[in-house]
Write a protein that holds these residues in place. Structure first.
Motif, mmCIF file in Angstrom:
data_model
loop_
_atom_site.group_PDB
_atom_site.id
_atom_site.type_symbol
_atom_site.label_atom_id
_atom_site.label_comp_id
_atom_site.label_asym_id
_atom_site.label_seq_id
_atom_site.Cartn_x
_atom_site.Cartn_y
_atom_site.Cartn_z
ATOM 1 N N SER A 195 26.083 -17.739 -21.074
ATOM 2 C CA SER A 195 27.262 -17.880 -21.912
ATOM 3 C C SER A 195 28.108 -16.627 -21.695
ATOM 4 O O SER A 195 27.646 -15.633 -21.150
ATOM 5 N N ASP A 196 29.358 -16.674 -22.115
ATOM 6 C CA ASP A 196 30.248 -15.524 -21.931
ATOM 7 C C ASP A 196 29.765 -14.332 -22.752
ATOM 8 O O ASP A 196 29.211 -14.492 -23.839
ATOM 9 N N PHE A 197 30.021 -13.143 -22.205
ATOM 10 C CA PHE A 197 29.698 -11.895 -22.896
ATOM 11 C C PHE A 197 30.737 -10.861 -22.511
ATOM 12 O O PHE A 197 31.567 -11.089 -21.626
ATOM 13 N N ASP A 198 30.732 -9.718 -23.180
ATOM 14 C CA ASP A 198 31.680 -8.644 -22.893
ATOM 15 C C ASP A 198 31.276 -7.932 -21.608
ATOM 16 O O ASP A 198 30.114 -7.552 -21.442
ATOM 17 N N HIS A 199 32.247 -7.740 -20.705
ATOM 18 C CA HIS A 199 31.997 -6.984 -19.473
ATOM 19 C C HIS A 199 31.545 -5.582 -19.863
ATOM 20 O O HIS A 199 32.180 -4.904 -20.655
ATOM 21 N N GLY A 200 30.398 -5.174 -19.333
ATOM 22 C CA GLY A 200 29.828 -3.874 -19.672
ATOM 23 C C GLY A 200 28.822 -3.931 -20.810
ATOM 24 O O GLY A 200 28.138 -2.947 -21.079
ATOM 25 N N PHE A 201 28.719 -5.081 -21.478
ATOM 26 C CA PHE A 201 27.797 -5.250 -22.599
ATOM 27 C C PHE A 201 27.078 -6.596 -22.511
ATOM 28 O O PHE A 201 27.247 -7.456 -23.377
ATOM 29 N N PRO A 202 26.273 -6.788 -21.459
ATOM 30 C CA PRO A 202 25.581 -8.075 -21.304
ATOM 31 C C PRO A 202 24.411 -8.204 -22.286
ATOM 32 O O PRO A 202 23.948 -7.199 -22.852
ATOM 33 N N PRO A 203 23.923 -9.428 -22.475
ATOM 34 C CA PRO A 203 22.713 -9.596 -23.287
ATOM 35 C C PRO A 203 21.564 -8.779 -22.684
ATOM 36 O O PRO A 203 21.486 -8.608 -21.467
ATOM 37 N N MET A 204 20.693 -8.294 -23.518
ATOM 38 C CA MET A 204 19.602 -7.417 -23.091
ATOM 39 C C MET A 204 18.743 -8.046 -21.983
ATOM 40 O O MET A 204 18.306 -7.361 -21.070
ATOM 41 N N GLN A 205 18.515 -9.356 -22.045
ATOM 42 C CA GLN A 205 17.633 -10.013 -21.084
ATOM 43 C C GLN A 205 18.178 -9.963 -19.656
ATOM 44 O O GLN A 205 17.415 -10.027 -18.706
ATOM 45 N N ILE A 206 19.495 -9.872 -19.484
ATOM 46 C CA ILE A 206 20.093 -9.852 -18.146
ATOM 47 C C ILE A 206 20.777 -8.519 -17.834
ATOM 48 O O ILE A 206 21.398 -8.378 -16.784
ATOM 49 N N LYS A 207 20.627 -7.565 -18.727
ATOM 50 C CA LYS A 207 21.334 -6.291 -18.583
ATOM 51 C C LYS A 207 21.039 -5.605 -17.255
ATOM 52 O O LYS A 207 21.951 -5.162 -16.560
ATOM 53 N N ARG A 208 19.786 -5.503 -16.881
ATOM 54 C CA ARG A 208 19.412 -4.798 -15.645
ATOM 55 C C ARG A 208 19.997 -5.502 -14.422
ATOM 56 O O ARG A 208 20.508 -4.849 -13.515
ATOM 57 N N VAL A 209 19.981 -6.822 -14.389
ATOM 58 C CA VAL A 209 20.535 -7.575 -13.258
ATOM 59 C C VAL A 209 22.037 -7.350 -13.155
ATOM 60 O O VAL A 209 22.569 -7.070 -12.079
ATOM 61 N N VAL A 210 22.735 -7.434 -14.280
ATOM 62 C CA VAL A 210 24.192 -7.238 -14.291
ATOM 63 C C VAL A 210 24.545 -5.816 -13.855
ATOM 64 O O VAL A 210 25.472 -5.614 -13.062
ATOM 65 N N GLU A 211 23.812 -4.839 -14.347
ATOM 66 C CA GLU A 211 24.071 -3.443 -13.940
ATOM 67 C C GLU A 211 23.854 -3.266 -12.442
ATOM 68 O O GLU A 211 24.658 -2.622 -11.765
ATOM 69 N N MET A 212 22.784 -3.845 -11.917
ATOM 70 C CA MET A 212 22.507 -3.720 -10.484
ATOM 71 C C MET A 212 23.611 -4.371 -9.655
ATOM 72 O O MET A 212 24.064 -3.810 -8.660
ATOM 73 N N ILE A 213 24.057 -5.535 -10.061
ATOM 74 C CA ILE A 213 25.124 -6.237 -9.333
ATOM 75 C C ILE A 213 26.379 -5.370 -9.284
ATOM 76 O O ILE A 213 26.997 -5.211 -8.234
ATOM 77 N N ASN A 214 26.753 -4.814 -10.411
ATOM 78 C CA ASN A 214 27.964 -3.999 -10.462
ATOM 79 C C ASN A 214 27.829 -2.694 -9.693
ATOM 80 O O ASN A 214 28.813 -2.156 -9.189
ATOM 81 N N LEU A 215 26.608 -2.163 -9.573
ATOM 82 C CA LEU A 215 26.390 -0.944 -8.815
ATOM 83 C C LEU A 215 26.303 -1.200 -7.301
ATOM 84 O O LEU A 215 26.570 -0.310 -6.500
ATOM 85 N N LEU A 216 25.924 -2.408 -6.910
ATOM 86 C CA LEU A 216 25.754 -2.706 -5.489
ATOM 87 C C LEU A 216 27.073 -2.715 -4.716
ATOM 88 O O LEU A 216 27.109 -2.377 -3.549
ATOM 89 N N PHE A 217 28.151 -3.135 -5.369
ATOM 90 C CA PHE A 217 29.433 -3.137 -4.682
ATOM 91 C C PHE A 217 30.058 -1.743 -4.789
ATOM 92 O O PHE A 217 30.267 -1.238 -5.881
ATOM 93 N N LYS A 218 30.348 -1.165 -3.646
ATOM 94 C CA LYS A 218 30.942 0.174 -3.601
ATOM 95 C C LYS A 218 32.377 0.041 -3.091
ATOM 96 O O LYS A 218 32.600 -0.159 -1.896
ATOM 97 N N PRO A 219 33.351 0.123 -3.988
ATOM 98 C CA PRO A 219 34.753 -0.025 -3.584
ATOM 99 C C PRO A 219 35.160 1.028 -2.565
ATOM 100 O O PRO A 219 34.735 2.177 -2.656
ATOM 101 N N GLU A 220 35.941 0.589 -1.591
ATOM 102 C CA GLU A 220 36.447 1.527 -0.589
ATOM 103 C C GLU A 220 37.535 2.371 -1.215
ATOM 104 O O GLU A 220 38.393 1.890 -1.937
ATOM 105 N N VAL A 221 37.498 3.644 -0.961
ATOM 106 C CA VAL A 221 38.443 4.563 -1.582
ATOM 107 C C VAL A 221 39.573 4.877 -0.625
ATOM 108 O O VAL A 221 39.467 4.967 0.532
#
Length: 150
Positions: free
Chosen positions: A124-150
């Motif tokens: 279900s929808d949640f706030d970006h940066g504040f996922p449900p605890m059960q998926i928090k680690r997966v969401v954090e890893m996904i967001n850390l895996l992409f490294k924007p080109e500077v």
């Protein structure tokens, strides 16, 4: 005495077969999976798609622009696999968001979608940066895996 011994061996063999079956049934093969993380507001859009040890990112809602694609290291891909295997995919849609900032434009609306063996599991929808605890680690890893080109 022989009957007790025979029964013990049979129960042991059956028990070990069941435990192997459960382990195989819960292990997700990452070659068969696509993970999508999407966050958006009126003025912001970002979609990350992970598949075949690559991550792609786009800020284009219509999908007209080519996404930026990056390779994911084997170590990171395996770490993500371990975290995905901890999830209860069937109950992903029932997770409750810990915050409600998205209701008043205090945070982007985010969701996680996992496509595995042709079946779609979506949170279900949640706030970006504040996922449900059960998926928090997966969401954090996904967001850390992409490294924007500077």
């Amino acid at each position: 005495m022989r009957i007790v011994s025979l029964l013990s061996v049979v129960l042991f063999v059956l028990g070990s077969c069941n435990s192997q079956k459960n382990a195989i049934g819960t292990s997700i093969e990452m070659k068969d999976i696509e993970i999508q993380y999407e966050a958006n507001t009126r003025g912001f859009y970002n979609k990350l798609v992970l598949k075949n040890a690559t991550i792609s990112s786009t800020n284009d809602r219509e999908g007209k622009e080519n996404p930026i694609v990056q390779k994911i290291s084997d170590a990171d891909w395996n770490a993500l696999k371990d975290e995905i295997n901890k999830l209860d995919l069937e109950n992903l849609t029932n997770l409750k968001a810990p915050t409600e900032k998205r209701f008043y434009d205090g945070a982007a609306i985010a969701n996680l979608k996992i496509i595995y063996n042709g079946k779609i599991y979506q949170s279900s929808d949640f706030d970006h940066g504040f996922p449900p605890m059960q998926i928090k680690r997966v969401v954090e890893m996904i967001n850390l895996l992409f490294k924007p080109e500077v």
